[in-house]
Design an enzyme around this catalytic site. Structure first.
Site, PDB file in Angstrom:
ATOM      1  N   GLY A  29      79.858 -19.963 -11.680  1.00  0.00           N
ATOM      2  CA  GLY A  29      81.220 -19.457 -11.883  1.00  0.00           C
ATOM      3  C   GLY A  29      81.723 -18.663 -10.698  1.00  0.00           C
ATOM      4  CB  SER A  30      85.122 -17.482  -9.924  1.00  0.00           C
ATOM      5  OG  SER A  30      85.426 -16.837 -11.141  1.00  0.00           O
ATOM      6  N   GLY A  85      77.676 -15.050 -15.153  1.00  0.00           N
ATOM      7  CA  GLY A  85      78.973 -14.571 -15.622  1.00  0.00           C
ATOM      8  C   GLY A  85      79.109 -14.829 -17.117  1.00  0.00           C
ATOM      9  CG  ASP A  87      83.827 -18.082 -20.219  1.00  0.00           C
ATOM     10  OD1 ASP A  87      84.396 -18.036 -19.111  1.00  0.00           O
ATOM     11  OD2 ASP A  87      82.953 -18.915 -20.494  1.00  0.00           O
ATOM     12  CE  LYS A  97      76.547 -17.997 -19.310  1.00  0.00           C
ATOM     13  NZ  LYS A  97      77.548 -18.007 -18.230  1.00  0.00           N
ATOM     14  N   GLY A 100      82.983 -22.766 -17.371  1.00  0.00           N
ATOM     15  CA  GLY A 100      82.750 -23.645 -16.220  1.00  0.00           C
ATOM     16  C   GLY A 100      81.958 -24.890 -16.595  1.00  0.00           C
ATOM     17  CD  GLU A 106      76.459 -21.045 -17.243  1.00  0.00           C
ATOM     18  OE1 GLU A 106      77.070 -20.776 -16.209  1.00  0.00           O
ATOM     19  OE2 GLU A 106      76.998 -21.069 -18.365  1.00  0.00           O
ATOM     20  CE  LYS A 124      86.044 -13.543 -17.369  1.00  0.00           C
ATOM     21  NZ  LYS A 124      84.917 -14.016 -16.620  1.00  0.00           N
TER      22      LYS A 124
HETATM   23  C1  5RP Z   1      80.147 -21.310 -16.645  1.00  0.00           C
HETATM   24  C2  5RP Z   1      80.202 -19.958 -17.262  1.00  0.00           C
HETATM   25  C3  5RP Z   1      80.763 -18.864 -16.420  1.00  0.00           C
HETATM   26  O1  5RP Z   1      79.775 -17.918 -16.233  1.00  0.00           O
HETATM   27  C4  5RP Z   1      81.926 -18.260 -17.134  1.00  0.00           C
HETATM   28  O2  5RP Z   1      82.868 -19.284 -17.389  1.00  0.00           O
HETATM   29  C5  5RP Z   1      82.580 -17.148 -16.316  1.00  0.00           C
HETATM   30  O3  5RP Z   1      83.130 -17.700 -15.162  1.00  0.00           O
HETATM   31  P1  5RP Z   1      83.930 -16.854 -14.092  1.00  0.00           P
HETATM   32  O4  5RP Z   1      82.951 -15.902 -13.483  1.00  0.00           O
HETATM   33  O5  5RP Z   1      84.447 -17.889 -13.139  1.00  0.00           O
HETATM   34  O6  5RP Z   1      85.057 -16.128 -14.802  1.00  0.00           O
HETATM   35  O7  5RP Z   1      79.818 -19.737 -18.366  1.00  0.00           O
HETATM   36  O8  5RP Z   1      79.709 -22.259 -17.556  1.00  0.00           O
END
Ligand code: 5RP
Length: 228
Positions: A29-30, A85, A87, A97, A100, A106, A124
């Site tokens: 993720g970002s 990361g 959500d 989560k 992404g 994960e 979050k």
């Molecule tokens: C990917 C995930 C990410 O960790 C989650 O979506 C958070 O992403 P971001 O740091 O881009 O907000 O679960 O599958």
């Protein structure tokens, strides 16, 4: 600070938890992007010795470019810490989560980790899970039948599509269905039901898994430990 700056701050901070000779799980993720950049910097400039497993092709490619030593999950004994990361996280440290689309790998990596640390910006942290659509990775075979079952259970499913309107494909070449629930009052009950539906590879409810959260706030990264 804007959201991206908060993500960068927690990503950098989280690398303090990585000690020499650790085996580390790298999320996706970002926010994780910034953590991996900082880890790469420390590997290159401070000779930090680690070996890492990744949770997606994306993270593998980024880490490889930075010269971070990588292993496959089957090649290692145990993961000391996984940094990922999320959500959404509620007050009980339960989370969603998969925004992404990488939540199956994960969760597999998280379940094989001694410690799980999540890095998030303050948006979050939520009182109740569910505003963020809950991702489920599904086998394309028979997925329309599964979709109808999810509809009949009032789980408001929607296939995830790419910008070109094609089905989103995970690293395992499966589809993602997002459940637009608004609120998840009983995460364990829902997780249990989803766990028993044939065709669902994995859902994005991560329950009783995380030990520490680093939250990005305007006053800097805040570390919250969950005592289990
Ligand atoms: C990917 C995930 C990410 O960790 C989650 O979506 C958070 O992403 P971001 O740091 O881009 O907000 O679960 O599958």
């Amino acid at each position: 600070m804007n959201q991206d700056e908060l993500k960068k701050a927690v990503g950098i901070k989280s690398v303090d938890f990585i000690k020499p000779n650790m085996t580390v799980g790298l999320g996706t993720g970002s926010t994780v992007y910034y953590m991996v950049e900082e880890l790469g910097r420390r590997v290159q400039t401070e000779n930090l010795t680690v070996q890492c497993v990744t949770t997606s092709t994306r993270t593998w490619q980024q880490a490889e470019k930075l010269g971070i030593p990588l292993k496959k999950l089957n090649e290692i004994q145990q993961i000391d810490i996984t940094i990922d990361g999320a959500d959404e996280i509620d007050q009980n440290f339960q989370g969603i989560k998969g925004g992404g689309g990488a939540h199956t790998y994960e969760k597999t990596v998280a379940l094989n980790s001694k410690r799980n640390l999540w890095i998030v910006d303050q948006s979050k942290m939520v009182p109740t899970l569910g505003k963020f659509p809950l991702p489920i990775e599904v086998n394309p075979f028979g997925c329309e039948q599964l979709f109808k079952r999810l509809q009949s259970e009032d789980l408001h499913p929607q296939f995830r599509l790419t910008d070109n309107g094609q089905p989103y494909l995970t690293d395992m070449k499966n589809y993602i269905i997002d459940l637009h629930l608004g609120q998840i009052k009983h995460p364990h009950l829902l997780a249990d039901w989803l766990d028993h539906q044939t065709g669902i590879i994995e859902h994005g409810l991560f329950l009783d898994l995380v030990n520490t959260v680093v939250v990005g706030t305007d006053h800097g990264p805040q570390i919250i430990d969950q005592i289990r």
